[in-house]
Design an enzyme around this catalytic site. Structure first.
Site, PDB file in Angstrom:
ATOM      1  N   GLY A   1       1.829  -1.154   6.434  1.00 21.97           N
ATOM      2  CA  GLY A   1       2.398  -0.589   7.650  1.00 21.97           C
ATOM      3  C   GLY A   1       2.862  -1.660   8.620  1.00 21.97           C
ATOM      4  CB  THR A   2       1.077  -3.980  10.707  1.00 20.25           C
ATOM      5  OG1 THR A   2      -0.027  -4.314   9.848  1.00 20.25           O
ATOM      6  CG2 THR A   2       0.721  -2.792  11.582  1.00 20.25           C
ATOM      7  N   GLY A   3       2.269  -5.076   7.848  1.00 22.79           N
ATOM      8  CA  GLY A   3       2.361  -6.340   7.108  1.00 22.79           C
ATOM      9  C   GLY A   3       1.157  -7.235   7.343  1.00 22.79           C
TER      10      GLY A   3
ATOM     11  NE  ARG B   1       2.929   3.339   8.900  1.00 25.46           N
ATOM     12  CZ  ARG B   1       1.686   3.514   8.475  1.00 25.46           C
ATOM     13  NH1 ARG B   1       0.687   2.846   9.020  1.00 25.46           N
ATOM     14  NH2 ARG B   1       1.427   4.359   7.495  1.00 25.46           N
TER      15      ARG B   1
ATOM     16  NE  ARG C   1       2.761 -31.963  10.745  1.00 26.75           N
ATOM     17  CZ  ARG C   1       3.839 -32.127  11.490  1.00 26.75           C
ATOM     18  NH1 ARG C   1       4.827 -31.240  11.433  1.00 26.75           N
ATOM     19  NH2 ARG C   1       3.942 -33.167  12.295  1.00 26.75           N
TER      20      ARG C   1
ATOM     21  CG  ASP D   1      -0.388   0.164   2.524  1.00 25.26           C
ATOM     22  OD1 ASP D   1       0.852   0.326   2.605  1.00 25.26           O
ATOM     23  OD2 ASP D   1      -1.135   0.172   3.526  1.00 25.26           O
ATOM     24  CG  HIS D   2      -0.751   4.682   1.615  1.00 23.97           C
ATOM     25  ND1 HIS D   2      -1.859   3.854   1.669  1.00 23.97           N
ATOM     26  CD2 HIS D   2      -0.590   5.195   2.860  1.00 23.97           C
ATOM     27  CE1 HIS D   2      -2.361   3.895   2.896  1.00 23.97           C
ATOM     28  NE2 HIS D   2      -1.604   4.694   3.633  1.00 23.97           N
TER      29      HIS D   2
HETATM   30  C1  RB5 Z   1      -2.353   2.129   6.544  1.00 28.59           C
HETATM   31  O1  RB5 Z   1      -2.293   3.250   7.319  1.00 28.59           O
HETATM   32  C2  RB5 Z   1      -2.203   0.884   7.412  1.00 28.59           C
HETATM   33  O2  RB5 Z   1      -3.421   0.584   8.022  1.00 28.59           O
HETATM   34  C3  RB5 Z   1      -1.732  -0.273   6.581  1.00 28.59           C
HETATM   35  O3  RB5 Z   1      -0.516   0.065   5.976  1.00 28.59           O
HETATM   36  C4  RB5 Z   1      -1.481  -1.576   7.304  1.00 28.59           C
HETATM   37  O4  RB5 Z   1      -0.703  -1.404   8.437  1.00 28.59           O
HETATM   38  C5  RB5 Z   1      -2.669  -2.410   7.577  1.00 28.59           C
HETATM   39  O5  RB5 Z   1      -2.586  -3.540   8.040  1.00 28.59           O
END
Ligand code: RB5
Length: 149
Positions: free
Chosen positions: A70-72, A113, A140, A12-13
């Site tokens: 952001g978190t994956g 992040r 599995r 994503d962005h």
């Molecule tokens: C976008 O701000 C954020 O929600 C996205 O990158 C991600 O972390 C979602 O799981």
């Protein structure tokens, strides 16, 4: 067309810069990076990009996929909804190796992040260097596929 050396990359962005760094990194190792964007910083929903990458892996166009948000986590959840996809989020190299060796993961997700670029590139290297071990793990993995209906 062979998928054997093609890796799709998407994000994503939030993760454009890291995705492009990973693309350059895998190209330097001889992979063909199928980078499907996005390339501009406007907010864009991660499910769209997770699905698009997952479809290229599920169709056989690409052997593996690397996706980022952001978190994956969110983009991984979306990718795993596509039949045939086994995607794990990794923030360490041990997990990146094991999802290939034991789970036959065909996609890797990373949170921009969560980890810095150096660790992210090491995670990618661990994922790409590992091979599925088969044997008891194959049974599995087949069980995972059976849950798809
Ligand atoms: C976008 O701000 C954020 O929600 C996205 O990158 C991600 O972390 C979602 O799981």
């Amino acid at each position: 067309m062979t998928a054997s050396n093609r890796i799709v990359l998407s994000s994503d962005h939030a993760a454009i810069q890291l995705r492009q760094a990973i693309a350059a990194h895998v190209v330097a190792q001889g992979w063909v990076a199928v980078d499907i964007g996005p390339t501009t910083p406007e907010s864009t929903p991660y499910p769209r990009h997770g699905e698009a990458a997952a479809r290229l892996v599920a169709s056989g166009d690409c052997r593996l996929g690397i996706i980022l948000c952001g978190t994956g986590q969110g983009i991984m959840m979306a990718a795993n909804k596509v039949k045939g996809i086994r995607c794990g989020v990794c923030a360490d190299t041990f997990s990146a190796r094991m999802i290939r060796q034991h789970n036959d993961a065909n996609m890797l997700s990373i949170g921009v992040r969560v980890v810095g670029e150096g660790l992210a590139l090491d995670i990618v290297d661990a994922f790409l260097a590992a091979e599925f071990e088969g044997g008891r793990h194959a049974t599995r993995v087949e069980m995972i596929g059976a849950l798809e209906g």
